[in-house]
Design a protein around this motif. Structure first.
Motif, PDB file in Angstrom:
ATOM      1  N   LYS A 169       0.214  -1.315   0.163  1.00 58.71           N
ATOM      2  CA  LYS A 169       0.104  -0.222  -0.105  1.00 58.71           C
ATOM      3  C   LYS A 169       1.298   1.378   0.081  1.00 58.71           C
ATOM      4  O   LYS A 169       0.644   2.390  -0.685  1.00 58.71           O
ATOM      5  CB  LYS A 169      -0.811   0.476   1.298  1.00 58.71           C
ATOM      6  N   ALA A 213       1.751   2.110  -3.912  1.00 62.47           N
ATOM      7  CA  ALA A 213       1.222   1.898  -4.535  1.00 62.47           C
ATOM      8  C   ALA A 213       0.346   3.608  -3.924  1.00 62.47           C
ATOM      9  O   ALA A 213       0.502   4.656  -4.726  1.00 62.47           O
ATOM     10  CB  ALA A 213      -0.082   1.315  -4.270  1.00 62.47           C
ATOM     11  N   HIS A 214       0.706   3.741  -2.516  1.00 62.93           N
ATOM     12  CA  HIS A 214      -0.266   5.697  -2.304  1.00 62.93           C
ATOM     13  C   HIS A 214       0.422   6.095  -2.234  1.00 62.93           C
ATOM     14  O   HIS A 214      -0.016   7.599  -1.916  1.00 62.93           O
ATOM     15  CB  HIS A 214      -1.265   5.101  -1.395  1.00 62.93           C
ATOM     16  N   LEU A 219      -0.760  -0.194 -17.890  1.00 67.32           N
ATOM     17  CA  LEU A 219      -1.411  -0.071 -16.511  1.00 67.32           C
ATOM     18  C   LEU A 219      -2.904  -0.260 -16.511  1.00 67.32           C
ATOM     19  O   LEU A 219      -2.751   0.127 -15.627  1.00 67.32           O
ATOM     20  CB  LEU A 219      -0.646   2.139 -17.571  1.00 67.32           C
ATOM     21  N   SER A 220      -3.053  -0.318 -17.495  1.00 65.56           N
ATOM     22  CA  SER A 220      -4.457  -0.939 -16.721  1.00 65.56           C
ATOM     23  C   SER A 220      -4.757  -1.862 -16.280  1.00 65.56           C
ATOM     24  O   SER A 220      -5.479  -2.102 -14.752  1.00 65.56           O
ATOM     25  CB  SER A 220      -5.663  -0.748 -17.905  1.00 65.56           C
ATOM     26  N   LEU A 221      -3.496  -2.418 -16.734  1.00 63.06           N
ATOM     27  CA  LEU A 221      -3.590  -4.074 -15.844  1.00 63.06           C
ATOM     28  C   LEU A 221      -2.972  -4.767 -14.478  1.00 63.06           C
ATOM     29  O   LEU A 221      -3.487  -4.403 -13.668  1.00 63.06           O
ATOM     30  CB  LEU A 221      -2.345  -5.181 -16.720  1.00 63.06           C
ATOM     31  N   GLY A 262      -3.157  -1.300 -13.039  1.00 65.55           N
ATOM     32  CA  GLY A 262      -4.315  -0.523 -12.254  1.00 65.55           C
ATOM     33  C   GLY A 262      -5.630  -1.830 -11.186  1.00 65.55           C
ATOM     34  O   GLY A 262      -5.587  -1.370 -10.131  1.00 65.55           O
ATOM     35  N   MET A 263      -5.464  -2.815 -12.408  1.00 67.39           N
ATOM     36  CA  MET A 263      -6.588  -3.544 -11.850  1.00 67.39           C
ATOM     37  C   MET A 263      -5.973  -4.882 -10.299  1.00 67.39           C
ATOM     38  O   MET A 263      -6.635  -5.071  -9.255  1.00 67.39           O
ATOM     39  CB  MET A 263      -6.441  -5.004 -12.547  1.00 67.39           C
ATOM     40  N   ASN A 315      -3.151  -2.862  -8.287  1.00 70.71           N
ATOM     41  CA  ASN A 315      -2.728  -2.159  -7.545  1.00 70.71           C
ATOM     42  C   ASN A 315      -4.431  -1.780  -6.654  1.00 70.71           C
ATOM     43  O   ASN A 315      -3.854  -1.613  -5.697  1.00 70.71           O
ATOM     44  CB  ASN A 315      -1.793  -1.422  -7.896  1.00 70.71           C
ATOM     45  N   TRP A 316      -5.294  -1.709  -7.335  1.00 75.95           N
ATOM     46  CA  TRP A 316      -6.307  -1.161  -6.949  1.00 75.95           C
ATOM     47  C   TRP A 316      -6.858  -2.052  -5.239  1.00 75.95           C
ATOM     48  O   TRP A 316      -7.737  -1.759  -4.800  1.00 75.95           O
ATOM     49  CB  TRP A 316      -7.120  -0.757  -7.534  1.00 75.95           C
ATOM     50  N   TRP A 364      -9.478  -2.148  -1.658  1.00 77.33           N
ATOM     51  CA  TRP A 364     -11.039  -3.115  -1.467  1.00 77.33           C
ATOM     52  C   TRP A 364     -10.563  -4.659  -0.493  1.00 77.33           C
ATOM     53  O   TRP A 364     -11.340  -4.733  -0.204  1.00 77.33           O
ATOM     54  CB  TRP A 364     -12.026  -3.059  -2.678  1.00 77.33           C
ATOM     55  N   HIS A 365      -9.618  -5.075  -0.979  1.00 71.07           N
ATOM     56  CA  HIS A 365      -9.240  -6.290  -0.443  1.00 71.07           C
ATOM     57  C   HIS A 365      -9.133  -6.291   1.491  1.00 71.07           C
ATOM     58  O   HIS A 365      -8.580  -6.111   1.356  1.00 71.07           O
ATOM     59  CB  HIS A 365      -8.250  -6.910  -1.072  1.00 71.07           C
ATOM     60  N   ARG A 366     -10.526  -7.789   1.295  1.00 69.25           N
ATOM     61  CA  ARG A 366     -10.570  -7.392   3.186  1.00 69.25           C
ATOM     62  C   ARG A 366     -10.551  -9.149   2.601  1.00 69.25           C
ATOM     63  O   ARG A 366     -11.070  -9.988   2.258  1.00 69.25           O
ATOM     64  CB  ARG A 366     -12.154  -7.194   3.242  1.00 69.25           C
ATOM     65  N   LEU A 417      -7.071 -14.878  -6.835  1.00 70.61           N
ATOM     66  CA  LEU A 417      -6.987 -13.412  -7.599  1.00 70.61           C
ATOM     67  C   LEU A 417      -6.733 -13.155  -8.553  1.00 70.61           C
ATOM     68  O   LEU A 417      -6.989 -12.553  -9.930  1.00 70.61           O
ATOM     69  CB  LEU A 417      -6.984 -12.251  -6.090  1.00 70.61           C
ATOM     70  N   ILE A 430      -8.387 -12.247 -12.012  1.00 72.28           N
ATOM     71  CA  ILE A 430      -7.493 -10.741 -13.144  1.00 72.28           C
ATOM     72  C   ILE A 430      -6.926 -11.215 -14.175  1.00 72.28           C
ATOM     73  O   ILE A 430      -6.997 -10.499 -15.168  1.00 72.28           O
ATOM     74  CB  ILE A 430      -7.039  -9.924 -12.246  1.00 72.28           C
TER      75      ILE A 430
END
Lengths: 225, 225
Positions: free
Chosen positions: A109, A112-113, A160-162, A164-165, A167-168, A172-174, A184, A188
């Motif tokens: 995180k 990415a963040h 970069l869309s990959l 995106g899937m 890294n995003w 949300w992942h719990r 997962l 993906i």
DNA sequence: ATTTACCGAACGAACGTTCGAACGGAAGCG
DNA sequence: CGCTTCCGTTCGAACGTTCGTTCGGTAAAT
């Protein structure tokens, strides 16, 4: 010239402890929102004591980011070695990325963040590793195109869309309700390769797994923080 | 009972100016990294003067986020009204999202990046709009499944991965080199629906656009570069 | 005697927010 | 009309707190 028998290893160990707590605090409150005092409290090291192991707050984030990134990059290159098939390479990349992501959610995180928190040399060095990492993905994608796949797609947008899937997921992942890394990654990678519409709008589900079924042995390796 | 002929509209106008500058500053330095003094300097309003228009720094971010989110949500619901085909609904959602994203990059980055900055009631209210927004995407996806598509996929993973592709764009999209909203939306929607491997691993490019070709009076241009 | 590990206390700067006073135009009133 | 009152707007200055970092020192180990 003093040769410290103990210092070197113990010092590194304690630095690792500090880095772990710092990563946790940065993750929870954000780099700017976290204070050195928070990290001092969390790690049990006094405020001034911290500065015997690090030079600044920025270096703290730098050490966490660069170590994480270099580790996941090395792991990827290792997992990729010897693999020829571009599509399998891509599946391995997705598995590797998400595996590491879910096993080190805090550090990832941060990667990415807190992309823009570092400045100067720190920033450049991390960006350089990132550049290499993305470069690998782009090369794999170009190999796929060379093999006659996805010719009509903008490679930069696709890759970069990959990312995106992948890294995003940190948003949300719990762990208690969502698929684990393997499932997962399958989902993906499958979405990236074949989309959600198997076939062309109706049900037909082909055997959409050409390779990559046995990349388990590739990844069982030692990784620590 | 004083009836101010001027005050009301002018006050709102000036607030909007402040919000615009605040969004810019938050975007550049992050919510925690930005100071009220930065916003004061950027907007030309004195430090104390700002507090005649806002109650706190948190409210500043809240006003930006809630307005942005409610606007894009309303725009989506409007664009969706009357559309029946689930796949076309999904294409419209992607177009709407990326359209707004590239037209309001500053506000949308704030929405994507400063997800955890707010607290208490502010946070809850923004999360509520977000919940509705994601709910719409999930419903569309379920409709697609009801029509026999993507039965094998975890809807939550699929939809949040789609948001990952879309929201991650704020980290890499450069207006001067990357596709514009329309082409980007086509590419991402196409990837989501059919993946990068058109057909099943070889070249053939089918006519992979069942609906949504005439979303509006947009340029119907493919992506290049 | 020197080096390393460690910390309480303090540094100056910056933070979000508030105070008190000044300004300016409309409203009330003779 | 002049004069006063009032209220929304504005801001310099300051509030108390917290920030990242450093200083000066102690204790233990070489």
């Amino acid at each position: 010239m003093p040769k410290p028998s103990v210092p070197q290893p113990e010092r590194q160990e304690k630095l690792q402890v500090i880095l772990r707590h710092a990563a946790q605090v940065f993750c929870e409150k954000g780099y700017e929102g976290a204070s050195i005092r928070d990290i001092s409290r969390s790690s049990g090291v006094s405020l001034a004591g911290l500065y015997h192991y690090i030079k600044s707050k920025q270096q703290l984030l730098y050490l966490i980011q660069i170590h994480t990134f270099k580790t996941i990059l090395a792991q990827l290159e290792n997992s990729l070695s010897g693999v020829m098939e571009p599509v399998e390479k891509l599946r391995i990349l997705v598995h590797n990325h998400l595996d590491y992501f879910l096993q080190h959610p805090v550090e990832m995180k941060l990667l990415a963040h807190e992309d823009e928190a570092l400045e100067g040399t720190f920033r450049k060095e991390v960006l350089e590793v990132k550049r290499r990492y993305v470069e690998i993905a782009l090369e794999i994608f170009e190999e796929m195109r060379g093999a006659g796949v996805a010719r009509r797609l903008n490679p930069r947008v696709a890759v970069l869309s990959l990312f995106g899937m992948m890294n995003w997921t940190y948003t949300w992942h719990r762990a208690e309700m969502d698929p684990r890394a393997d499932a997962l990654a399958e989902t993906i990678a499958g979405m990236f390769l074949h989309g959600v519409m198997n076939g062309h709008g109706d049900t037909r589900a082909k055997s959409v797994r050409p390779a990559g079924a046995r990349l388990r042995n590739r990844r069982a390796r030692a990784d620590n923080l």
